[in-house]
Design a protein around this motif. Structure first.
Motif, PDB file in Angstrom:
ATOM      1  N   ALA A  78      57.797  15.369  40.826  1.00 49.80           N
ATOM      2  CA  ALA A  78      57.576  14.579  39.616  1.00 49.80           C
ATOM      3  C   ALA A  78      56.356  15.115  38.888  1.00 49.80           C
ATOM      4  CB  ALA A  78      57.386  13.102  39.966  1.00 49.80           C
ATOM      5  N   TRP A  79      56.405  15.058  37.555  1.00 51.90           N
ATOM      6  CA  TRP A  79      55.291  15.590  36.779  1.00 51.90           C
ATOM      7  C   TRP A  79      55.156  14.829  35.463  1.00 51.90           C
ATOM      8  CZ3 TRP A  79      59.941  18.132  37.389  1.00 51.90           C
ATOM      9  CH2 TRP A  79      60.690  18.377  36.234  1.00 51.90           C
ATOM     10  N   GLY A  80      53.998  15.028  34.843  1.00 45.36           N
ATOM     11  CA  GLY A  80      53.749  14.418  33.546  1.00 45.36           C
ATOM     12  C   GLY A  80      52.497  15.002  32.934  1.00 45.36           C
ATOM     13  N   THR A  81      52.118  14.484  31.772  1.00 42.19           N
ATOM     14  CA  THR A  81      50.903  14.927  31.086  1.00 42.19           C
ATOM     15  C   THR A  81      50.027  13.717  30.805  1.00 42.19           C
ATOM     16  OG1 THR A  81      51.995  14.760  28.927  1.00 42.19           O
ATOM     17  CG2 THR A  81      52.031  16.900  30.018  1.00 42.19           C
ATOM     18  N   PHE A  82      48.727  13.969  30.723  1.00 45.90           N
ATOM     19  CA  PHE A  82      47.768  12.912  30.382  1.00 45.90           C
ATOM     20  C   PHE A  82      47.340  13.110  28.934  1.00 45.90           C
ATOM     21  CE2 PHE A  82      46.736  13.341  35.065  1.00 45.90           C
ATOM     22  CZ  PHE A  82      47.351  12.158  35.421  1.00 45.90           C
TER      23      PHE A  82
ATOM     24  N   ASN B 128      45.557  21.451  28.479  1.00 48.23           N
ATOM     25  CA  ASN B 128      46.806  21.471  29.252  1.00 48.23           C
ATOM     26  C   ASN B 128      46.707  20.474  30.405  1.00 48.23           C
ATOM     27  OD1 ASN B 128      49.412  22.381  29.828  1.00 48.23           O
ATOM     28  ND2 ASN B 128      48.697  24.027  31.158  1.00 48.23           N
ATOM     29  N   PRO B 129      46.654  19.168  30.075  1.00 44.75           N
ATOM     30  CA  PRO B 129      46.366  18.133  31.082  1.00 44.75           C
ATOM     31  C   PRO B 129      47.631  17.595  31.768  1.00 44.75           C
ATOM     32  CG  PRO B 129      46.369  17.142  28.927  1.00 44.75           C
ATOM     33  CD  PRO B 129      46.696  18.600  28.719  1.00 44.75           C
ATOM     34  N   PHE B 130      48.126  18.304  32.742  1.00 50.48           N
ATOM     35  CA  PHE B 130      49.340  17.866  33.429  1.00 50.48           C
ATOM     36  C   PHE B 130      49.039  17.537  34.883  1.00 50.48           C
ATOM     37  CE2 PHE B 130      49.124  22.446  34.110  1.00 50.48           C
ATOM     38  CZ  PHE B 130      49.433  22.576  35.448  1.00 50.48           C
TER      39      PHE B 130
END
Length: 504
Positions: free
Chosen positions: A240-244, A343-345
């Protein structure tokens, strides 16, 4: 090699896999191969006993690319060999000579592409085998600046590198492939003693773009963890992944482990692996902060990690007992107060299964003289004799737990390494203390208080282990805690004690 992160496979090994060599939640299990160093510590105690497989891809077989030879023409950025994302054959080469050869590759990427780099050098049936490279892969941007790197995967179930990342820009990228010992020399360090000569220098690397439409890959937009059945039983892990997008963002995923997920030992446990950020980690420009599991019915936080304390080598595992079939929330946030950067992931890997064997007499094991808690001596995947056990410190942290560990049949030339983890695996126990006592008179051999900032056992990984207590027939392992956190309600811990060959 392909990982097979199967539910119910990690179990004991998972908790014990974080300390012995660096259980499914305690260290990274009794590993003695190159690049790990026997007895190095992490959030458990050894290097996971299981081979794991993410559902992110089906690892192809093949030997695409050109095998590297001495002077093979790809030994610098200028000579980098062109490769492509998604090539089912991957790219292959040889590190020859392994003590001086780096191989460079170049590929075109786009901003926001979610990539998984999978390396293969070790045999599938022996993920720490001598005679093969212990790979390190390093990712560079078009300006040849390092942006990400991986030595061993998290959880550490092989010495073949795996890297999850998100590309920051459109343009060309470079991948450098080399051996761990050569990489160490570049850090101003030297190869660990006892590392075997590499006689099979070949490798293959795949670059795979992760598609959230594929079962088992979960983007923040989807929000619900998926469980892809494995034909051999159990389930694959989910990436699972995402960005802030802002400093105070909290992303929420939901998960409910299938009721039929196997628990081979211990108790049903959900695992959330977190990854280091920055140029020596996955390349994110902001560290992951708090990672927590919340029971939506009670609104209680049952497990919480401060992922800013992640170990750059072994990662960090939120290892929380749960009820399979019940719904939970997983919350992920950036480090508090940090500018997200360009690049805040973040990435997390989720799987579930068993744990270290659980205490059997909560009241009776308060008194060491009762001798009611007697774990079974087992063997790690590397053949290290080890005790794995886990339990709870209840009643507002006033509880005491004692385990009787027999020394019968254990080689007295071996040295002892061990430890426990609570806060480091998300428990609400604070200032947990673990002590190793002599069986005859309960005098203390060594006592430690858990360090919330770092994986530590009775001895550091590069220090000699505790000498074997030759005049004792058994040892007592005592576990206690200073307090219970007001917010985090988990009362769990996980421990191990292993018997290792003395380091030279």
């Amino acid at each position: 090699m392909r990982t097979k992160h199967l539910f119910g496979v990690l179990g004991v090994g998972a908790l014990a896999a974080a300390l012995i060599a660096a259980c499914g939640s305690t260290t990274k299990e009794g590993e003695t191969g190159a690049g790990g160093g026997a007895g190095s510590t992490s959030s458990g105690t050894t290097t996971t006993t299981t081979t794991t497989t993410t559902s992110t891809t089906t690892t192809p077989t093949g030997t695409g690319g050109e095998a590297g030879q001495p002077g093979d023409g790809n030994e610098s950025f200028a000579e980098a060999q062109d490769v492509t994302i998604g090539d089912k054959e991957g790219f292959s080469g040889e590190l020859d000579p392994v003590d001086t050869d780096y191989d460079y590759y170049k590929f075109a990427g786009k901003k926001g592409q979610v990539l998984f780099f999978l390396a293969d050098a070790k045999p599938d049936d022996d993920p720490y085998a001598d005679g093969y490279p212990d790979l390190v892969i390093t990712l560079y941007d078009s300006d040849k600046q390092q942006i990400a790197e991986n030595d061993d995967p998290i959880p550490r179930n092989t010495q073949d590198s795996q890297l999850y990342t998100v590309l920051p820009d459109d343009g060309d990228y470079y991948v450098r492939v080399g051996d761990f010992c050569l990489w160490l020399e570049g850090q101003g360090d030297s190869c660990p003693p006892g590392v075997a000569e590499v006689t099979e220098p070949g490798y293959t690397v795949w670059i795979i773009e992760l598609d959230p439409a594929e079962e088992g890959n979960v983007s923040e937009a989807e929000g619900a963890m998926e469980y892809k059945a494995n034909p051999n039983g159990g389930y694959y892990a989910s990436a699972a992944w995402g960005t802030f997008g802002k400093k105070d963002e909290v992303d929420t995923f939901t998960f409910s482990v299938p009721k039929d997920a196997p628990v081979n030992d211990g108790r049903a446990t959900a695992y959330i692996e977190v990854y280091p950020s920055g140029s020596t980690g996955n390349g994110s420009t902001v560290p992951t902060g708090d990672v927590s599991i919340v029971d939506p019915e009670t609104k209680e936080t049952i497990g919480l990690l401060d992922a800013t304390k992640v170990d750059v080598t072994f990662g960090m595992s939120l290892s929380t007992p749960v009820a399979f079939g019940k719904s939970y929330e997983l919350k992920v946030s950036p480090e508090a107060g940090k500018d997200p950067g360009s690049n805040p992931f973040y990435f997390v890997l989720h799987y579930a299964g068993g744990s270290n064997p659980i205490e059997t007499d909560e009241k009776g094991n308060d008194d060491p003289l009762n001798k009611v808690e007697k774990p079974e001596l087992q063997q790690s995947s590397n053949g290290v004799p080890v005790y794995w056990f886990a339990g709870d410190i209840i009643n507002g942290a006033t509880d005491l737990d004692h385990y009787v560990l027999s020394l019968s049949g254990v080689d007295q030339s071996l040295e002892l390494r061990g430890g426990c983890f609570a806060q480091r695996i998300g428990s609400g126990l604070r200032k947990m203390k673990f002590s190793l006592l002599k069986g005859k008179d309960q005098s203390v051999i060594k006592a430690m208080t858990e360090n919330p900032d770092k994986d530590e056992g009775f001895v550091a990984g590069d220090e000699p282990g505790l000498p074997f207590p030759t005049n004792e027939k058994e040892l007592i392992f005592k576990v206690e805690a200073g307090s219970q956190d007001d917010v985090v309600k988990g009362t769990y811990y996980s421990c191990y004690l292993g018997f290792f060959e003395a380091q030279q």
